[in-house]
Design a protein around this motif. Sequence first.
Motif: not given
Length: 162
Positions: A132-158
């Motif tokens: 379960f902890s390995l799954g939580f670590i994978v979800s952590f990295f997925v969330s970090v990818v979502f944060v960087f992607f969404s924040r980067g696209v939002n900054m580029l669009s603004l």
Amino acid sequence: MEDSKEDGSQFDFSLMSTAEVDTLEIDEAEDIDGIGVLEELTGKFLESNIQERIPMLFRLTRRCVVFLLLLSGGLFLMFSVGNFQMFLDSDLNLLLFLTTSVSILLALMSLVSSAVSFICVFVERRIRYLFFSLGFIVSFFVSVVFVFFSRGVNMLSLGLVF
């Protein structure tokens, strides 16, 4: 064919068919057993022994991580589809902001859930919490990818403003 009830009143079986009388006899036999078929199936299949063995904090954090992961994935999917469906820029920026916010919450909950599962490995002495902890670590990295992607696209669009 009259039978006396417990309270002393009489019941007339002459209006019932033999199948109905047999059904009554079967119901009375099940009542004598104490445990009916339904209670036995409920005991086998709906028994919550598995849920009782899992700590409550672990169950809550796991459910929060799953909910936030599905929510952030849905928001990202809505942004992707909205980009091709020509959503308004304000709507896309809102979706990106929501994706960023939910992904940050997901990252925090994934870290907390990973810590709780590591504690459960030592307290409960079960190796499944390590998976379960390995799954939580994978979800952590997925969330970090979502944060960087969404924040980067939002900054580029603004526009890049430093």
